[in-house]
Motif scaffolding. Sequence first.
Motif, short mmCIF file in Angstrom:
data_model
loop_
_atom_site.label_atom_id
_atom_site.label_comp_id
_atom_site.label_asym_id
_atom_site.label_seq_id
_atom_site.Cartn_x
_atom_site.Cartn_y
_atom_site.Cartn_z
N SER A 203 5.88 17.65 -61.30
CA SER A 203 5.04 18.24 -60.28
C SER A 203 4.00 17.24 -59.78
O SER A 203 3.39 16.52 -60.56
N THR A 204 3.83 17.21 -58.45
CA THR A 204 2.85 16.31 -57.86
C THR A 204 2.02 17.06 -56.82
O THR A 204 2.40 18.14 -56.36
N HIS A 205 0.91 16.48 -56.48
CA HIS A 205 0.04 17.03 -55.43
C HIS A 205 -0.19 15.94 -54.40
O HIS A 205 -0.57 14.82 -54.74
N GLY A 210 -10.46 16.27 -47.79
CA GLY A 210 -11.40 17.09 -48.57
C GLY A 210 -11.09 17.14 -50.05
O GLY A 210 -11.91 17.60 -50.85
N ASP A 211 -9.90 16.69 -50.44
CA ASP A 211 -9.53 16.69 -51.86
C ASP A 211 -10.33 15.66 -52.64
O ASP A 211 -10.62 14.56 -52.13
N THR A 212 -10.67 16.01 -53.87
CA THR A 212 -11.22 15.06 -54.83
C THR A 212 -10.45 15.25 -56.13
O THR A 212 -9.76 16.26 -56.31
N LEU A 213 -10.56 14.29 -57.02
CA LEU A 213 -9.89 14.46 -58.32
C LEU A 213 -10.40 15.71 -59.02
O LEU A 213 -9.64 16.41 -59.69
N LYS A 243 0.22 10.61 -53.55
CA LYS A 243 0.88 11.56 -54.43
C LYS A 243 0.22 11.47 -55.82
O LYS A 243 0.23 10.41 -56.44
N ILE A 244 -0.34 12.58 -56.27
CA ILE A 244 -0.98 12.62 -57.58
C ILE A 244 -0.07 13.37 -58.54
O ILE A 244 0.27 14.55 -58.30
#
Length: 247
Positions: A203-205, A210-213, A243-244
């Motif tokens: 699974s990745t994000h 606006g996203d932060t870790l 891709k995280i």
Amino acid sequence: MIKKIVLVLSLVAFVSCHSSKSTSSSSRKSSSSNGMSRNEVVNAYVNQFKWVAMTNMKKHGIPASIILAQGILESGAGRSELSETANNHFGIKCHSTWLGETVYHDDDKSQECFRKYRNAADSYEDHAAFLTSGSRYASLFDLRKDDYKAWAQGLRAAGYATDPRYPNKLISYIETYDLDQYDAQVLGKNYKPSSNSSSRNGSTHEVEKGDTLYSISKKYNVSVDDLIRKNHLSDNTISIGQKIKIN
């Protein structure tokens, strides 16, 4: 006299060696336990108790997803002090009807009385009895067994928890770890995973504006440190479109 001295020295050496081995063993055990990511801890908890949850759903009519989500939230996936010392996985307090063993633990107030169980299975069974006895939670059982959102809201409305975010926390765990699949199994329905699920392998994000870790870690119930480690990041800097890896 010399023999006595030699004997004493031998005993000291033996005790020291034994103590060193015990400490080393304990250290390895602690290190191994702490080495698990949040996802791994929660998934291990679900695998351990999913059959108990489904059995209780069949017997008592409480959605397995709700049972597991409450267990994860209330017990820290089996790692809270209360669950480890008292096998209490649902944060159930003594109340006037409890005749079993007790422990005292800080909660809304200092040193409140909580129920203590012989094992986790007894805690799960008492959780079912707690919800099905009396009239306080009776309205929940008019809800559909596959409507976990209504159950989560209903638990809060009936006074199970004081935290206004309690329903959202339960729903987040259910959707993140696909806990409603166990409701579907009991009901004999086809299951469609939630779009919010992060429990599948690989699974990745994809980072959006606006996203932060930190926000990503909260969305998937993982720690920032886990994300940094799994993605080989040097700091908290991320960019749109990146891709995280979650698992």
